[in-house]
Write a protein that holds these residues in place. Structure first.
Motif, PDB file in Angstrom:
ATOM      1  N   GLY A 193      63.826  65.562  72.193  1.00  0.00           N
ATOM      2  CA  GLY A 193      64.427  64.271  71.899  1.00  0.00           C
ATOM      3  C   GLY A 193      64.855  64.083  70.463  1.00  0.00           C
ATOM      4  O   GLY A 193      65.407  63.046  70.112  1.00  0.00           O
ATOM      5  N   SER A 194      64.625  65.085  69.617  1.00  0.00           N
ATOM      6  CA  SER A 194      65.030  64.967  68.214  1.00  0.00           C
ATOM      7  C   SER A 194      66.137  65.940  67.835  1.00  0.00           C
ATOM      8  O   SER A 194      66.607  65.926  66.708  1.00  0.00           O
ATOM      9  N   GLY A 195      66.522  66.818  68.771  1.00  0.00           N
ATOM     10  CA  GLY A 195      67.586  67.774  68.489  1.00  0.00           C
ATOM     11  C   GLY A 195      67.123  68.993  67.720  1.00  0.00           C
ATOM     12  O   GLY A 195      67.941  69.766  67.237  1.00  0.00           O
ATOM     13  N   ASP A 196      65.811  69.212  67.633  1.00  0.00           N
ATOM     14  CA  ASP A 196      65.327  70.351  66.866  1.00  0.00           C
ATOM     15  C   ASP A 196      64.703  71.451  67.721  1.00  0.00           C
ATOM     16  O   ASP A 196      63.998  72.318  67.231  1.00  0.00           O
ATOM     17  N   VAL A 197      64.997  71.427  69.041  1.00  0.00           N
ATOM     18  CA  VAL A 197      64.545  72.482  69.947  1.00  0.00           C
ATOM     19  C   VAL A 197      65.774  73.126  70.588  1.00  0.00           C
ATOM     20  O   VAL A 197      66.609  72.452  71.180  1.00  0.00           O
ATOM     21  N   LYS A 198      65.867  74.424  70.444  1.00  0.00           N
ATOM     22  CA  LYS A 198      66.943  75.187  71.072  1.00  0.00           C
ATOM     23  C   LYS A 198      66.442  75.664  72.431  1.00  0.00           C
ATOM     24  O   LYS A 198      65.378  76.271  72.529  1.00  0.00           O
ATOM     25  N   VAL A 199      67.186  75.368  73.484  1.00  0.00           N
ATOM     26  CA  VAL A 199      66.838  75.771  74.844  1.00  0.00           C
ATOM     27  C   VAL A 199      67.895  76.763  75.299  1.00  0.00           C
ATOM     28  O   VAL A 199      69.085  76.440  75.315  1.00  0.00           O
ATOM     29  N   SER A 200      67.460  77.968  75.654  1.00  0.00           N
ATOM     30  CA  SER A 200      68.411  79.024  75.998  1.00  0.00           C
ATOM     31  C   SER A 200      68.016  79.723  77.291  1.00  0.00           C
ATOM     32  O   SER A 200      66.838  80.033  77.497  1.00  0.00           O
ATOM     33  N   PRO A 201      68.997  80.015  78.160  1.00  0.00           N
ATOM     34  CA  PRO A 201      68.731  80.795  79.372  1.00  0.00           C
ATOM     35  C   PRO A 201      68.854  82.287  79.078  1.00  0.00           C
ATOM     36  O   PRO A 201      69.469  82.685  78.083  1.00  0.00           O
ATOM     37  N   GLY A 202      68.264  83.106  79.949  1.00  0.00           N
ATOM     38  CA  GLY A 202      68.410  84.548  79.786  1.00  0.00           C
ATOM     39  C   GLY A 202      67.697  85.310  80.880  1.00  0.00           C
ATOM     40  O   GLY A 202      67.279  84.748  81.888  1.00  0.00           O
TER      41      GLY A 202
ATOM     42  N   CYS B 254      64.391  88.931  86.357  1.00  0.00           N
ATOM     43  CA  CYS B 254      63.464  87.857  86.008  1.00  0.00           C
ATOM     44  C   CYS B 254      64.183  86.907  85.069  1.00  0.00           C
ATOM     45  O   CYS B 254      64.498  87.264  83.924  1.00  0.00           O
ATOM     46  N   GLY B 255      64.474  85.710  85.568  1.00  0.00           N
ATOM     47  CA  GLY B 255      65.139  84.717  84.742  1.00  0.00           C
ATOM     48  C   GLY B 255      64.164  84.114  83.748  1.00  0.00           C
ATOM     49  O   GLY B 255      62.958  84.088  83.969  1.00  0.00           O
ATOM     50  N   VAL B 256      64.707  83.635  82.641  1.00  0.00           N
ATOM     51  CA  VAL B 256      63.861  83.052  81.606  1.00  0.00           C
ATOM     52  C   VAL B 256      64.612  81.916  80.922  1.00  0.00           C
ATOM     53  O   VAL B 256      65.832  81.947  80.807  1.00  0.00           O
ATOM     54  N   VAL B 257      63.862  80.899  80.548  1.00  0.00           N
ATOM     55  CA  VAL B 257      64.367  79.843  79.673  1.00  0.00           C
ATOM     56  C   VAL B 257      63.438  79.855  78.472  1.00  0.00           C
ATOM     57  O   VAL B 257      62.219  79.797  78.628  1.00  0.00           O
ATOM     58  N   VAL B 258      64.025  79.988  77.279  1.00  0.00           N
ATOM     59  CA  VAL B 258      63.209  80.053  76.068  1.00  0.00           C
ATOM     60  C   VAL B 258      63.436  78.803  75.227  1.00  0.00           C
ATOM     61  O   VAL B 258      64.506  78.203  75.257  1.00  0.00           O
ATOM     62  N   PHE B 259      62.407  78.436  74.497  1.00  0.00           N
ATOM     63  CA  PHE B 259      62.434  77.267  73.620  1.00  0.00           C
ATOM     64  C   PHE B 259      62.128  77.750  72.210  1.00  0.00           C
ATOM     65  O   PHE B 259      61.097  78.381  71.974  1.00  0.00           O
TER      66      PHE B 259
ATOM     67  N   GLU C 148      60.157  85.525  68.374  1.00  0.00           N
ATOM     68  CA  GLU C 148      61.186  84.518  68.133  1.00  0.00           C
ATOM     69  C   GLU C 148      61.249  83.474  69.243  1.00  0.00           C
ATOM     70  O   GLU C 148      61.935  82.474  69.109  1.00  0.00           O
ATOM     71  N   THR C 149      60.561  83.730  70.342  1.00  0.00           N
ATOM     72  CA  THR C 149      60.573  82.804  71.474  1.00  0.00           C
ATOM     73  C   THR C 149      59.125  82.430  71.821  1.00  0.00           C
ATOM     74  O   THR C 149      58.560  82.969  72.757  1.00  0.00           O
ATOM     75  N   PRO C 150      58.556  81.494  71.071  1.00  0.00           N
ATOM     76  CA  PRO C 150      57.135  81.179  71.255  1.00  0.00           C
ATOM     77  C   PRO C 150      56.805  80.553  72.605  1.00  0.00           C
ATOM     78  O   PRO C 150      55.685  80.671  73.081  1.00  0.00           O
ATOM     79  N   ILE C 151      57.770  79.896  73.233  1.00  0.00           N
ATOM     80  CA  ILE C 151      57.539  79.283  74.547  1.00  0.00           C
ATOM     81  C   ILE C 151      58.612  79.795  75.506  1.00  0.00           C
ATOM     82  O   ILE C 151      59.806  79.696  75.214  1.00  0.00           O
ATOM     83  N   ARG C 152      58.164  80.329  76.643  1.00  0.00           N
ATOM     84  CA  ARG C 152      59.102  80.838  77.648  1.00  0.00           C
ATOM     85  C   ARG C 152      58.677  80.367  79.031  1.00  0.00           C
ATOM     86  O   ARG C 152      57.497  80.310  79.332  1.00  0.00           O
TER      87      ARG C 152
END
Length: 106
Positions: free
Chosen positions: A15-24, A32-37, A61-65
């Protein structure tokens, strides 16, 4: 900081615009699909997707997946996100926070 350890549970604060959400995809012997934060250094406009500058990211580089072995699992997460969005928009959202049998004091 948008990714925090809150009492032993990892939490992503959106909600603050400081999290990058990326598919891969993860490089495994099956798809195996992944969404990284990832955390941005500075906030970006919310809702604007930016192209990844890297094709492959190191695990550090992707602490949450979120990983998905089946496409149906992605559907469940999409449903949960849509439901959370509906609940937030509902005029009586505060009533959703009360457990059955609890009285509200107004």
């Amino acid at each position: 900081m948008p990714i925090i350890n809150h009492n032993g549970a990892m939490q992503i604060e959106m909600g603050s615009g400081d999290v990058k959400v990326s598919p891969g995809l993860l490089q495994l012997d099956y798809p195996c699909g992944v969404v990284v934060f990832q955390e941005y250094d500075e906030a970006r406009p919310i809702g604007k997707w930016e192209q990844n500058d890297r094709k492959i990211a190191d695990p550090e580089e992707t602490p949450i997946r979120m990983t998905f072995d089946k496409p149906e699992s992605i559907d469940v997460v999409i449903w949960a996100l849509q439901e959370a969005k509906r609940m937030m928009a509902e005029e009586t959202w505060e009533s959703l926070l009360n457990l059955p049998g609890e009285e509200t004091t107004e």
